[in-house]
Write an enzyme that holds these catalytic residues in place. Structure first.
Site, PDB file in Angstrom:
ATOM      1  CE  LYS A 123      36.664  29.048  59.597  1.00 20.71           C
ATOM      2  NZ  LYS A 123      37.205  29.240  58.239  1.00 20.71           N
ATOM      3  CG  ASP A 229      43.088  25.035  52.582  1.00 21.20           C
ATOM      4  OD1 ASP A 229      43.596  24.050  52.020  1.00 21.20           O
ATOM      5  OD2 ASP A 229      42.597  24.986  53.714  1.00 21.20           O
TER       6      ASP A 229
END
Length: 416
Positions: A123, A229
């Site tokens: 990532k 989130d």
């Protein structure tokens, strides 16, 4: 910003010395003068430094800037990528890079492998370098930020923060990917054999999945953290479930986590809960109601007393993970990096667009997430076209086919 390490094999040790010198000089200088680059790099001759600078500039790892007082160089995001990748290669945590897996709001995801051929996920945080042109227009902190903001530094802080979150949560038994390494703005983690929950339409036990997701939110909050989130985009559904005790999902994406002591903790907690309720209600046609006749409070949904957790009723601290990682809001004495907090705060409040509807995060005084029978917002006319464009961008990144270019901010643009 696409990861391109095709020139890595041609760079020498001296080239990386100079590249690191530009990075170090950027901490105190917006434009690093050549004399300082030579001094920091430790190169013997200035001619060697100039040669390395020329080679790095040719492959766009650094860029020349003409200043009012002097000429110098700035590190580019490509150069930042090279430094991070080189660090992991030196530690043997990464051996080869594969294709793009996905493009997030503030990150790019790649498939990589180690020297034993084990597939992993890389990532790459890119704060301030949004991946989609349509999202760029909604970035409040891009408009507020001044020219001196160092997005590379903030991306590095965000990656380090996520690595800390994942390391701690994994060690505590939370169902998150195992983190393996972190360097600058990159995080190396376990690859999950599964798919995002947004693509889920059938499941062998929908009530159990719903209850397990709600229990994850509550367990995380009882340990001192709120995801902020928690939605179908950040939950991976496993292809193969090991046994009956395996909940069958893995939660990802943690840089925006906050403490339950945060002033907006209850709002973000209830928003996470509502995101799951919304998905199950619209996609899986599952919308449990509270039943006072039931006495079982060990879960949520059908067969249990409560349909979903509530912050004031159910959250009871039993651990201090927020303090261990200095999560936002856990203590006024440790405010953390204010620039990073400002950027991540905008990530928490981004405009979230699902497959069939869109909504914007509301303020503290809004009752948008507190009503069980609120009216659904009408879908914006542009949502379908924006989603289609984003899908084409992802396909172009994955296949390498398409008229894909970048603007000055590094946003991907499809040209007709």
């Amino acid at each position: 910003m696409k990861l391109d390490i095709g020139h890595m094999r041609y760079l020498t040790a001296d080239d990386f010395k100079v590249l690191k010198a530009v990075e170090q000089g950027s901490k105190n200088h917006e434009v690093v003068p050549t004399s300082l680059i030579h001094q920091i790099s430790g190169m013997r001759a200035i001619s060697g430094t100039n040669r390395a600078i020329g080679d790095l500039a040719k492959v766009k790892l650094i860029s020349r800037v003409r200043n009012a007082k002097y000429d110098g160089y700035k590190l580019t995001f490509n150069g930042f990528d090279y430094l991070a990748v080189k660090s992991m290669l030196n530690k043997d945590t990464v051996y080869s890079f594969g294709s793009t897996i996905g493009v997030g709001k503030e990150s790019d995801i790649y498939q990589v492998s180690d020297k034993n051929g084990v597939a992993k996920v890389m990532k790459i945080h890119r704060l301030g370098r949004t991946s989609f042109r349509t999202v760029k227009n909604n970035r409040d902190y891009l408009k507020r930020s001044n020219q001196g903001t160092n997005w590379m530094h903030l991306s590095s802080l965000a990656a380090n923060k996520e690595y800390q979150f994942m390391s701690l949560l994994h060690s505590k038994g939370f169902i998150v990917p195992e983190p393996f390494d972190s360097s600058r703005h990159m995080v190396l983690m376990e690859r999950i054999d599964g798919f995002p929950m947004r693509n889920l339409r059938k499941h062998r036990n929908i009530p159990k999945l719903y209850s397990d997701l709600m229990l994850f939110i509550l367990k995380l909050a009882n340990s001192g953290l709120i995801h902020c989130d928690f939605n179908e985009f950040n939950i991976m559904i496993k292809n193969d479930v090991e046994d009956s005790t395996d909940c069958g999902f893995v939660v990802i994406d943690f840089p925006q986590c906050i403490s339950i002591e945060h002033r907006d903790a209850e709002f973000y907690f209830q928003r996470d809960v509502e995101c799951i309720r919304r998905f199950f209600r619209k996609k899986l046609k599952y919308d449990p109601k509270p039943d006072v006749a039931m006495l079982d409070e060990s879960g949520f949904g059908d067969g249990y007393r409560y349909a979903y957790p509530e912050f004031g009723r159910d959250v009871c601290r039993c651990d201090n993970l927020d303090e261990l990682v200095q999560a936002s809001g856990f203590s006024k004495k440790h405010p953390g990096d204010r620039s990073l907090e400002e950027a991540v705060d905008s990530m928490r409040n981004h405009e979230y667009v699902s497959d069939e509807e869109s909504y914007s995060s509301q303020g503290e005084d809004s009752d948008y997430y507190n009503s069980d029978d609120y009216e659904e917002d009408e879908e914006a006319e542009t949502t379908d076209s924006e989603d289609d464009e984003n899908e084409r961008i992802i396909e172009a990144l994955t296949t390498g086919v398409g008229n894909l270019k970048m603007d000055k901010l590094g946003n991907y643009i499809l040209e007709d």
